[in-house]
Design an enzyme around this catalytic site. Structure first.
Site, PDB file in Angstrom:
ATOM      1  N   ASN A   1       0.586  67.783  41.373  1.00  0.00           N
ATOM      2  CA  ASN A   1       0.237  68.960  42.189  1.00  0.00           C
ATOM      3  C   ASN A   1      -1.268  69.182  42.250  1.00  0.00           C
ATOM      4  OD1 ASN A   1       2.817  69.873  43.035  1.00  0.00           O
ATOM      5  ND2 ASN A   1       3.184  70.662  40.975  1.00  0.00           N
TER       6      ASN A   1
ATOM      7  N   ASP B   1       3.582  68.473  36.083  1.00  0.00           N
ATOM      8  CA  ASP B   1       2.311  68.616  36.804  1.00  0.00           C
ATOM      9  C   ASP B   1       2.124  70.077  37.234  1.00  0.00           C
ATOM     10  OD1 ASP B   1       3.129  67.588  40.230  1.00  0.00           O
ATOM     11  OD2 ASP B   1       4.381  68.543  38.695  1.00  0.00           O
TER      12      ASP B   1
ATOM     13  N   ASP C   1       6.850  73.954  37.886  1.00  0.00           N
ATOM     14  CA  ASP C   1       6.775  73.350  36.544  1.00  0.00           C
ATOM     15  C   ASP C   1       6.582  74.428  35.484  1.00  0.00           C
ATOM     16  OD1 ASP C   1       5.233  71.560  38.626  1.00  0.00           O
ATOM     17  OD2 ASP C   1       6.028  70.160  37.138  1.00  0.00           O
TER      18      ASP C   1
ATOM     19  N   PHE D   1       7.470  64.729  47.411  1.00  0.00           N
ATOM     20  CA  PHE D   1       6.151  64.614  46.802  1.00  0.00           C
ATOM     21  C   PHE D   1       6.139  63.784  45.515  1.00  0.00           C
ATOM     22  CE2 PHE D   1       1.812  65.878  46.134  1.00  0.00           C
ATOM     23  CZ  PHE D   1       1.676  66.021  44.760  1.00  0.00           C
ATOM     24  N   ASN D   2       6.977  64.112  44.530  1.00  0.00           N
ATOM     25  CA  ASN D   2       6.905  63.424  43.235  1.00  0.00           C
ATOM     26  C   ASN D   2       7.113  61.921  43.373  1.00  0.00           C
ATOM     27  OD1 ASN D   2       6.398  65.759  41.805  1.00  0.00           O
ATOM     28  ND2 ASN D   2       8.558  66.127  41.319  1.00  0.00           N
TER      29      ASN D   2
ATOM     30  N   THR E   1       9.072  66.269  35.865  1.00  0.00           N
ATOM     31  CA  THR E   1       9.118  67.095  37.078  1.00  0.00           C
ATOM     32  C   THR E   1       7.857  66.911  37.916  1.00  0.00           C
ATOM     33  OG1 THR E   1       8.181  68.980  35.872  1.00  0.00           O
ATOM     34  CG2 THR E   1      10.597  68.854  36.024  1.00  0.00           C
TER      35      THR E   1
ATOM     36  N   HIS F   1      11.875  74.413  42.436  1.00  0.00           N
ATOM     37  CA  HIS F   1      12.462  73.086  42.236  1.00  0.00           C
ATOM     38  C   HIS F   1      12.728  72.735  40.764  1.00  0.00           C
ATOM     39  CE1 HIS F   1      11.094  72.068  46.377  1.00  0.00           C
ATOM     40  NE2 HIS F   1       9.961  72.619  46.036  1.00  0.00           N
ATOM     41  N   ASP F   2      11.666  72.695  39.966  1.00  0.00           N
ATOM     42  CA  ASP F   2      11.707  72.000  38.681  1.00  0.00           C
ATOM     43  C   ASP F   2      12.679  72.562  37.648  1.00  0.00           C
ATOM     44  OD1 ASP F   2       8.151  71.246  38.868  1.00  0.00           O
ATOM     45  OD2 ASP F   2       9.893  70.210  39.686  1.00  0.00           O
TER      46      ASP F   2
HETATM   47  O1  RIB Z   1       8.487  68.209  45.864  1.00  0.00           O
HETATM   48  C1  RIB Z   1       8.520  69.208  44.886  1.00  0.00           C
HETATM   49  C2  RIB Z   1       8.019  68.680  43.573  1.00  0.00           C
HETATM   50  O2  RIB Z   1       6.656  68.245  43.715  1.00  0.00           O
HETATM   51  C3  RIB Z   1       7.981  69.750  42.469  1.00  0.00           C
HETATM   52  O3  RIB Z   1       8.136  69.134  41.221  1.00  0.00           O
HETATM   53  C4  RIB Z   1       6.596  70.305  42.599  1.00  0.00           C
HETATM   54  O4  RIB Z   1       6.139  70.904  41.372  1.00  0.00           O
HETATM   55  C5  RIB Z   1       5.814  69.060  42.892  1.00  0.00           C
HETATM   56  O5  RIB Z   1       5.556  68.396  41.653  1.00  0.00           O
HETATM   57 CA    CA Z   2       6.363  69.467  39.530  1.00  0.00          CA
END
Ligand code: RIB
Ligand code: CA
Length: 314
Positions: A39, A10, A15, A167-168, A126, A241-242
């Protein structure tokens, strides 16, 4: 042999760097990119995947749009972190990226890619796990063609979108539950690991020092990402993160792993979307998920800087 990979993402600033890493490193064969709402809306995350590939010179990788909303619950975006476009910072202009969107949908591209690959494929989601859940529900016969699922999501500790949920996972808890209970090998990189890889000013300076248009764009992405993480979370530097997912595939020793039972909370009033990680085996549930813990941060950033260097010098 390179690891055959499908990125489901996303984009999203982090990403975007995962796409660069997967495309640049010889240990990875990037077979396809599928996009999901997360996102930003699906339309924006798909355009952003095309933009990243266009500016990085990534060609011949199908980019297909997946689900625009979760299996259940509301659509949620992270505009406060990734901006109105989902990839704020650089000026991409208004023109269409020269990299097209595949006319097939993500489910079709994933299915056809799995069937065409001579070896089982590693899925690297991701974003919210909606596309992956739909694939597993629609095509259980393809499970044998999936090597493993290496995902960014969840946390062994707190969340980032609610106090309990990352979030994901929160975007589509039912989809995440399907993935974690699929019986496929799942490796989870949650916030407890990804918060260790923060793009400090020193890292940004190393990327800027590459002196290419791509490195300049990456600096713009990280600068914007740093501004929102500072404003929203008070972070001194943004966690990327990703790319911990693909970095793990490239170098499995980069992040320590433990095996644990991971359960997704679906009904908690205040905890929906939490990943309940049983690190001490107190639940008696089978410890089938690999969970990322300690990161070799220097090794991680070496991979990221090298990916930007390689693609920027092509
Ligand atoms: O919480 C972080 C994740 O949520 C990452 O993958 C960021 O890109 C969002 O997708
Ligand atoms: Ca992501």
């Amino acid at each position: 042999m390179p690891i055959p990979v499908i990125l489901d993402c996303d984009p999203g600033h982090d990403d975007a760097f995962n796409i660069l890493l997967a495309a640049a490193h010889p240990a990875i064969e990037l077979l396809a990119i599928t996009t999901v709402a997360g996102n930003q809306t699906l339309e924006k995350t798909t355009l952003n995947a095309r933009r990243v590939c266009a500016v990085a010179g990534i060609r011949g990788v199908p980019i297909a749009a997946g689900r625009e909303r979760p299996l259940h619950g509301p659509i949620r975006v992270a505009e406060n972190i990734h901006g109105t476009s989902g990839l704020d910072g650089p000026g991409f202009g208004e023109s269409e990226p020269e990299v097209p969107q595949d006319p097939r949908d993500a489910l079709t591209v994933m299915r056809e890619t799995l069937l065409a690959s001579p070896a089982p494929v590693t899925l690297v989601p991701t974003g919210p796990l909606t596309n992956i859940a739909v694939l597993l529900l629609a095509h259980p016969e393809l499970a044998s063609r999936i090597e493993r699922i290496v995902l960014m999501g969840g946390s062994t500790e707190r969340g980032n979108t609610t106090p309990a949920a990352e979030f994901n996972i929160l975007c589509d808890p039912e989809a995440a539950d399907i993935v974690f209970r699929s019986g496929l090998p799942v490796t989870m990189f949650g916030l407890n690991a990804t918060h260790q890889v923060r793009a400090t000013p020193e890292v940004v300076a190393r990327i800027a020092g590459l002196g290419t248009p791509l490195s300049g764009l990456c600096v713009d992405l990280l600068t914007y990402f740093a501004s929102t993480y500072r404003e929203v979370y008070g972070f001194d530097a943004p966690p990327l993160h990703d790319p911990l997912t693909v970095a793990h595939l490239i170098n499995p020793s980069l992040v320590s792993l433990v095996r644990a039972a991971v359960t997704v909370e679906l009904t908690g009033t205040h905890t929906r979307g939490a990943t309940v990680v049983d690190l001490h085996g107190v639940t008696g549930r089978p410890a089938v998920t690999e969970v990322g813990m300690e990161v070799d941060t220097d090794g991680f950033w070496e991979l990221i800087v090298e990916a930007v260097r390689v693609l920027g010098s092509r």
